[in-house]
Design an enzyme around this catalytic site. Structure first.
Site, mmCIF file in Angstrom:
data_model
loop_
_atom_site.group_PDB
_atom_site.id
_atom_site.type_symbol
_atom_site.label_atom_id
_atom_site.label_comp_id
_atom_site.label_asym_id
_atom_site.label_seq_id
_atom_site.Cartn_x
_atom_site.Cartn_y
_atom_site.Cartn_z
ATOM 1 N N GLY A 1 -13.055 -1.986 3.235
ATOM 2 C CA GLY A 1 -12.753 -2.747 4.439
ATOM 3 C C GLY A 1 -13.455 -2.169 5.658
ATOM 4 O O GLY A 1 -13.573 -0.954 5.805
ATOM 5 N N SER B 1 -2.947 -2.494 8.619
ATOM 6 C CA SER B 1 -3.060 -1.094 8.225
ATOM 7 C C SER B 1 -1.764 -0.691 7.549
ATOM 8 O O SER B 1 -0.677 -1.117 7.972
ATOM 9 C CB SER B 1 -3.279 -0.216 9.453
ATOM 10 O OG SER B 1 -3.028 1.142 9.122
ATOM 11 N N GLN C 1 -16.119 4.922 7.647
ATOM 12 C CA GLN C 1 -16.010 5.208 6.217
ATOM 13 C C GLN C 1 -17.054 4.403 5.427
ATOM 14 O O GLN C 1 -17.709 4.935 4.531
ATOM 15 C CB GLN C 1 -14.603 4.863 5.731
ATOM 16 C CG GLN C 1 -14.403 5.050 4.250
ATOM 17 C CD GLN C 1 -12.932 4.898 3.859
ATOM 18 O OE1 GLN C 1 -12.168 5.851 3.933
ATOM 19 N NE2 GLN C 1 -12.553 3.704 3.457
ATOM 20 N N HIS D 1 -6.188 -5.334 1.902
ATOM 21 C CA HIS D 1 -6.546 -4.967 0.528
ATOM 22 C C HIS D 1 -6.697 -6.220 -0.351
ATOM 23 O O HIS D 1 -7.591 -6.295 -1.186
ATOM 24 C CB HIS D 1 -5.465 -4.070 -0.087
ATOM 25 C CG HIS D 1 -5.241 -2.790 0.650
ATOM 26 N ND1 HIS D 1 -4.108 -2.545 1.396
ATOM 27 C CD2 HIS D 1 -6.005 -1.673 0.765
ATOM 28 C CE1 HIS D 1 -4.170 -1.331 1.917
ATOM 29 N NE2 HIS D 1 -5.324 -0.779 1.554
ATOM 30 N N PHE E 1 0.230 1.015 -0.816
ATOM 31 C CA PHE E 1 0.978 0.319 0.228
ATOM 32 C C PHE E 1 0.134 -0.869 0.702
ATOM 33 O O PHE E 1 -0.192 -1.015 1.880
ATOM 34 C CB PHE E 1 1.336 1.253 1.395
ATOM 35 C CG PHE E 1 2.619 0.835 2.075
ATOM 36 C CD1 PHE E 1 3.844 1.001 1.438
ATOM 37 C CD2 PHE E 1 2.612 0.256 3.340
ATOM 38 C CE1 PHE E 1 5.027 0.606 2.050
ATOM 39 C CE2 PHE E 1 3.792 -0.145 3.956
ATOM 40 C CZ PHE E 1 5.008 0.033 3.313
#
Lengths: 301, 301
Positions: free
Chosen positions: B153, B191, B159, B43, B38
């Protein structure tokens, strides 16, 4: 033979060798034998296999602190670097990786690789955290060496099963090659820890291989014998030696390491069966095992 | 652009490309962007960086079930394979890896990679087990792709910190490249989950970026402001929106993710500081953050 003690040098060297081979149109195959040193003929048999099947053979020698429990033998674990290097040279090793603890763990690792279920039994039950230490260090070493094949001895049969599970689950690009147990002429399985044994302990420790062989013979002669009977006679045999203190005597399916019903007869079983034991003689804990295929034929002793 | 759905095909392809390049005397550099699909312009910015700095760009699209908790949004996580492939094509991706759950987990994984400490705070506290799922799948993907660089990202700043810790601790042979947050023109951090937001929620969610920007400005203007004051005004700002339900508003050192004393003033601090928040609007949980360097300059918004 090169001796390397830095991670970056090791990575660079293997990469460079791969690149040079590819430039010449050849795919380099790298064989890796991870050890804790104090090498014996069991290790030598792994190195021979690696030598036979690969262009480049890497041996690592590292006594990995995080796989030892607080009351285990980390401090007295036997070491003999000079003899190890001579053996490596004799076996045609190309690279010996000999890192310090500081080099392997510049800071205490916050990351662990852990395999569940297979580590609940056998040595996993007696040595909590042991296998997390093993899988974590093997994962690190595989990243450093990026071998095509890695060789492990079947004396630590549970370790072989656990490492294979890790490699499959995490898609490591390596083939794990299990190698048969190597024994002294009187049957004692080779182990770096055998050096701890006092004379009388050494003598009584023969009961491990003798009773495993007997169990294997009994299964070959009768496929109606139950696992409970095998376990019972193994236990009785070992207890006949006054210095033997049993940690476990266990019969599990291999490589899943799941429990097999005690009333099962050998002829009812599919796949391989592991008969494994851990026994203390004085302060020395020894392990040994046999792997049997469903029809009772001993596949590795 | 190739679309690959089998692990063995992916490994083989990357290996073959490396080998061919080496044969021609070139070292191939592989850039990897792991995603849950998605895809949005966040991205795309990772793919642009990967494209700019590497010979081969691999994008993976996989909604990883083991990083979702039992009451989270795995089942409704948005998917649009066709649009994703068009965006990948536009960004010059060479290989899209699009595996099924069965391909990634042919059996439930018994092996986990777990990072401790850094995963205790922020999203790790609200989403138990989440980061074990992330590190495990990223470890698997790194083994499949064996990239030189992997792009993540900074919207998921924790993360990034956790993955870097894993890579350092386990000696993965890859460079982790963190990339700045990409925002809508009105400030909302991009997002895949933004698509869940109802109109009024979308409007009120702007408070996240607005209040973070305000906090950054305030720190730039006064190096005597304390972290407690910053946190308090952030919290008050967010609560001004009636639909906002705060999960956390936290200020930590980065990338260690350790607690910073609440009375500390910005001028007392070394290294980078992460101001991070997670807030629910209706059923949608959003995260956002800013990274500040010791002198209050915003390093990534």
């Amino acid at each position: 033979m090169m001796v390397i003690d830095k991670v970056t040098d090791l990575k660079k060297y293997v990469k460079q060798e791969r690149f040079s081979a590819a430039k010449a149109g050849r795919e380099l195959s790298v064989g890796f034998v991870p050890t804790m040193g104090f090498l014996h003929e069991g290790h030598a048999s792994l190195l021979k296999q690696a030598r036979e099947h690969n262009d480049l053979v890497v041996l690592s020698i590292f006594v990995n602190p995080i796989q030892f429990g607080p009351n285990e033998d980390l401090d007295r674990y036997p070491r003999d670097e000079k003899r190890d290097l001579a053996l490596a040279e004799r076996e045609g090793v190309d690279v010996v990786f000999l890192p310090s603890v500081q080099e392997m763990y510049p800071q205490p690792t916050k990351t662990k690789i852990a395999v569940s279920e297979l580590t609940d039994e056998l040595c996993g039950a007696s040595r909590p955290g042991h296998f997390d230490g093993v899988t974590t260090v093997v994962g690190k070493l595989l990243h450093m060496v990026s071998p095509d094949k890695a060789y492990f001895g079947l004396k630590d049969a549970q370790q072989v099963a656990v490492i294979r599970q890790m490699v499959d689950d995490l898609n490591f690009d390596v083939e794990i090659v299990p190698c048969p147990i190597v024994r002294e002429s009187d049957g004692l399985a080779l182990s770096s820890r055998n050096v701890y044994l006092k004379e009388e302990e050494r003598k009584q420790a023969l009961i491990l291989s003798t009773s495993l062989r007997e169990a294997g013979d009994r299964i070959k002669q009768s496929d109606s014998v139950t696992l409970a009977e095998i376990r019972e006679s193994l236990t009785r045999n070992i207890k006949s030696q006054p210095l033997a203190v049993i940690d476990y005597v266990d019969i599990l399916s291999f490589p899943s390491l799941t429990q097999v019903h005690e009333d099962a007869q050998m002829r009812d079983l599919d796949g391989e069966i592991l008969i494994a034991l851990a026994v203390k003689f004085g302060t020395t804990r020894l392990i040994d095992n046999i792997l049997l295929n469903p029809k009772g034929v001993v596949t590795h002793v």
